[in-house]
Design a protein around this motif. Structure first.
Motif, PDB file in Angstrom:
ATOM      1  N   THR A  17      -1.730   5.284  -6.640  1.00  0.00           N
ATOM      2  CA  THR A  17      -0.588   4.396  -6.437  1.00  0.00           C
ATOM      3  C   THR A  17      -0.418   3.935  -4.998  1.00  0.00           C
ATOM      4  OG1 THR A  17       0.856   6.312  -6.107  1.00  0.00           O
ATOM      5  CG2 THR A  17       0.635   5.458  -8.355  1.00  0.00           C
TER       6      THR A  17
ATOM      7  N   LEU B  22     -10.983  -0.743  -2.711  1.00  0.00           N
ATOM      8  CA  LEU B  22     -11.527  -1.620  -3.755  1.00  0.00           C
ATOM      9  C   LEU B  22     -11.744  -3.033  -3.234  1.00  0.00           C
ATOM     10  CD1 LEU B  22      -9.411  -0.457  -6.834  1.00  0.00           C
ATOM     11  CD2 LEU B  22     -11.773   0.126  -6.285  1.00  0.00           C
ATOM     12  N   HIS B  23     -10.812  -3.529  -2.419  1.00  0.00           N
ATOM     13  CA  HIS B  23     -10.955  -4.886  -1.876  1.00  0.00           C
ATOM     14  C   HIS B  23     -12.169  -4.978  -0.959  1.00  0.00           C
ATOM     15  CE1 HIS B  23      -9.845  -8.783  -0.264  1.00  0.00           C
ATOM     16  NE2 HIS B  23      -9.928  -8.276   0.957  1.00  0.00           N
ATOM     17  N   ARG B  24     -12.373  -3.955  -0.121  1.00  0.00           N
ATOM     18  CA  ARG B  24     -13.497  -3.993   0.813  1.00  0.00           C
ATOM     19  C   ARG B  24     -14.830  -3.877   0.073  1.00  0.00           C
ATOM     20  NH1 ARG B  24     -14.258  -6.768   5.049  1.00  0.00           N
ATOM     21  NH2 ARG B  24     -15.545  -5.787   6.655  1.00  0.00           N
TER      22      ARG B  24
ATOM     23  N   ALA C  33      -1.628   2.411  -1.043  1.00  0.00           N
ATOM     24  CA  ALA C  33      -2.334   1.228  -0.535  1.00  0.00           C
ATOM     25  C   ALA C  33      -3.776   1.536  -0.178  1.00  0.00           C
ATOM     26  CB  ALA C  33      -1.608   0.690   0.700  1.00  0.00           C
TER      27      ALA C  33
ATOM     28  N   THR D 293     -10.688   2.013   4.962  1.00  0.00           N
ATOM     29  CA  THR D 293     -11.467   0.774   4.935  1.00  0.00           C
ATOM     30  C   THR D 293     -12.834   0.971   5.597  1.00  0.00           C
ATOM     31  OG1 THR D 293      -9.417  -0.481   5.030  1.00  0.00           O
ATOM     32  CG2 THR D 293     -11.431  -1.658   5.575  1.00  0.00           C
TER      33      THR D 293
ATOM     34  N   ARG E 279     -15.430  -4.786  -3.029  1.00  0.00           N
ATOM     35  CA  ARG E 279     -15.654  -6.026  -3.779  1.00  0.00           C
ATOM     36  C   ARG E 279     -16.188  -7.129  -2.878  1.00  0.00           C
ATOM     37  NH1 ARG E 279     -11.128  -6.135  -5.844  1.00  0.00           N
ATOM     38  NH2 ARG E 279     -10.072  -7.511  -4.372  1.00  0.00           N
TER      39      ARG E 279
ATOM     40  N   ILE F 238      -6.226   2.986  -2.028  1.00  0.00           N
ATOM     41  CA  ILE F 238      -7.196   2.618  -3.059  1.00  0.00           C
ATOM     42  C   ILE F 238      -7.351   1.108  -3.142  1.00  0.00           C
ATOM     43  CG2 ILE F 238      -5.408   2.692  -4.835  1.00  0.00           C
ATOM     44  CD1 ILE F 238      -9.170   3.529  -5.177  1.00  0.00           C
ATOM     45  N   ARG F 239      -6.270   0.347  -2.896  1.00  0.00           N
ATOM     46  CA  ARG F 239      -6.374  -1.114  -2.918  1.00  0.00           C
ATOM     47  C   ARG F 239      -7.245  -1.615  -1.768  1.00  0.00           C
ATOM     48  NH1 ARG F 239      -0.812  -0.619  -4.190  1.00  0.00           N
ATOM     49  NH2 ARG F 239      -0.245  -1.145  -2.049  1.00  0.00           N
ATOM     50  N   ASP F 240      -7.097  -1.008  -0.589  1.00  0.00           N
ATOM     51  CA  ASP F 240      -7.937  -1.414   0.545  1.00  0.00           C
ATOM     52  C   ASP F 240      -9.409  -1.103   0.278  1.00  0.00           C
ATOM     53  OD1 ASP F 240      -5.647  -2.206   1.801  1.00  0.00           O
ATOM     54  OD2 ASP F 240      -5.436  -0.380   3.001  1.00  0.00           O
TER      55      ASP F 240
END
Length: 527
Positions: A152, A160-162, A154, A265, A164, A156-158
């Motif tokens: 939940t 996954l974005h990097r 930030a 990141t 991708r 994991i979002r960073d």
């Protein structure tokens, strides 16, 4: 009607009145206190204040050091340092919290948590868990990446974005809590679970594991100093990247993992290559391969041409044979005529000795024989000439210009194919260089010191022209210059003017130019 309560006529307090009454009571009762504790959650704010927490084994109290007192401290507040402070207790009415306003601070020793951490670190280092020889190399192109973190946050979002953007691949997230008593056991179970996955199955086994968490205090990150977790990381047979906290945060898992990343990141960047760079490198190798092949073909063509120069030209060979044939045919016809004339003279000479009647029949027979021999010789010469002409025509038909031009057509096709392959590579290289140039231009614009002025910011310069970076460095009554986007304005710092005049910096003497060399040593212009 019931009787009214005895205190029903008491004047009610407002919330503000009660809060400020408590504030005055605490400040009067505890106007000077002396505390000993361990520093935690130390924050150096941009306005010059320092916010921190003093704690011991059972309690904690918030504290603040105003910017006017920061310069008078004997030590710099750091995380985990045990200190003795003096100050007064006050409250923050807007939040119903009490805190200590610190005026002095002195070191009292290393905190209990840091001392415990150092003992555990020395024990694990003595066992060889931190040795560089035990570090496993990271895979160059992972197909599956396992991430152990909170699902939940930030972080994991960073990650996954990097991933991708750099190297699109499959990512498996093992959700865990990253703070509290259960964090260490859950992270250890996640690492062991990833390592226990079979290489062939519905859920693929990761090629690399990232253990990630955001920044926090020593207490927030204490779960990653757990001895069981450190041993689980050391026993894993999959390379592990530790990305716990920010760049300044350090835990024991950072020492035992195969690679330590300053941020989550950065961990994603360590685990994955850049697909665009790999494609560009592959295109460059492909272009180099074609260039090498082209040079080999050109070398072979040069050798063939050099060998061909030493051979005689086919038209020259045919022309020389035809010339010899024509010369022989011309000589043969003249020789036959001379031979016939010589025989005719011999015949006339013999015939003159014989009578006309006796020689009539032999002469006619001889003439018929001569005519017959001449006809046979003429037809033989014609057949020989015809055979030579057919041979010459057959050789000329084989050596047509189209046959001679066939190697040139093959070379032209190879050159066209090579150009068709090189043009896309050159276009991609040009596009890549244009993107880099655009990125450099954006960076140049972002680093322009005058750019923030157009958004309402201003720069503050002191009287000597130097840039005022901190408000604490300015004195009351000091004249400063404010630089806006369109103009400059002068201002005076609020408060009473200081009686001490700040000395202006001494002007540095300008460097003297070296004396000109003598005219005899001056070298003339060659042009």
């Amino acid at each position: 009607m019931s009787d009214a309560a005895p205190d029903s006529n008491a004047q009610p307090y407002s919330v503000s009145e009660l809060a400020f009454a408590l504030k005055r009571t605490l400040e009067d009762r505890y106007g000077f206190v002396r505390l000993r504790g361990e520093l935690s959650k130390v924050t150096h704010h941009g306005n010059g204040h320092v916010y921190l927490t003093l704690k011991d084994e059972r309690a904690a109290i918030d504290g603040v050091v105003w910017k006017g007192s920061v310069r008078g401290l004997s030590i710099r507040p750091e995380q985990g340092l045990e200190v003795i402070v003096t100050g007064k207790i006050t409250t923050f009415p807007a939040g119903s919290r009490y805190q200590i306003v610190i005026e002095t601070m002195e070191a009292a020793g290393v905190g209990a948590l840091l001392a415990q951490l150092e003992r555990l670190k020395a024990k694990l280092a003595a066992e060889g868990l931190f040795e560089p020889a035990g570090k496993r190399p990271l895979p160059g192109m992972p197909a599956v990446i396992g991430v152990v973190t909170s699902p939940t946050g930030a972080v994991i979002r960073d990650i996954l974005h990097r991933i991708r953007d750099r190297w699109p691949c499959r990512v498996i997230v093992w959700p865990v809590v990253v703070q509290g008593d259960q964090a260490a056991s859950q992270v250890s179970a996640a690492i062991r679970g990833f390592c226990a996955l079979p290489t062939t199955g519905d859920l693929p086994r990761p090629d690399i594991i990232i253990v990630a968490r955001g920044g926090g205090s020593v207490e927030d990150l204490w779960a990653f100093n757990d001895e069981a977790l450190v041993r689980a990381v050391a026993a894993a047979d999959i390379p592990i990247i530790s990305a716990v906290g920010h760049e300044t945060d350090t835990t024991l898992i950072d020492f035992v993992s195969d690679r330590r990343a300053p941020t989550p990141t950065a961990a994603a960047e360590m685990a994955t290559p850049v697909l665009a760079e790999l494609r560009a490198g592959l295109s460059d190798l492909h272009a180099r391969l074609h260039r090498c092949g082209g040079r080999v073909v050109e070398d072979r063509q040069g050798r063939v041409q050099s060998a061909g120069r030493s051979l005689a030209r086919v038209p020259d060979l045919v022309e020389m044979a035809a010339q010899r044939f024509n010369l022989a045919a011309g000589r043969l016809s003249a020789a036959l005529q001379k031979n016939a004339a010589a025989h005719e003279r011999d015949l006339v000479r013999v015939a003159s000795r014989l009578s006309a009647g006796l020689l009539l029949r032999p002469r006619e027979a001889q003439a018929q024989k001569v005519q017959l021999l001449g006809g046979r010789l003429s037809s033989g010469l014609q057949r020989n000439a015809a055979d030579h002409g057919r041979d010459l025509a057959r050789i000329s038909a084989r050596l047509t210009p189209a046959l001679l031009a066939r190697p040139q057509a093959t070379q032209r096709q190879q050159l066209d194919a090579l150009s068709a392959r090189l043009n896309p590579a050159l276009a991609r290289t040009t596009e890549r260089m244009a993107e880099r140039l655009a990125a450099v231009e954006k960076l140049r614009q972002s680093l322009n010191p005058d750019r923030p002025l157009s958004r309402g910011f201003a720069r503050v310069h002191r009287a000597d022209g130097s840039l005022a970076r901190e408000g604490a460095a300015l004195e009351a009554g000091e004249t400063v210059s404010l630089v806006f986007a369109d103009t400059h304005r002068s201002a005076v710092v609020d408060g009473e003017a200081s009686s001490v005049t700040r000395p202006l910096p001494e002007a540095r003497p300008k460097p003297r130019k070296p004396p000109a060399p003598p005219a005899s040593t001056v070298q003339g212009d060659l042009f």
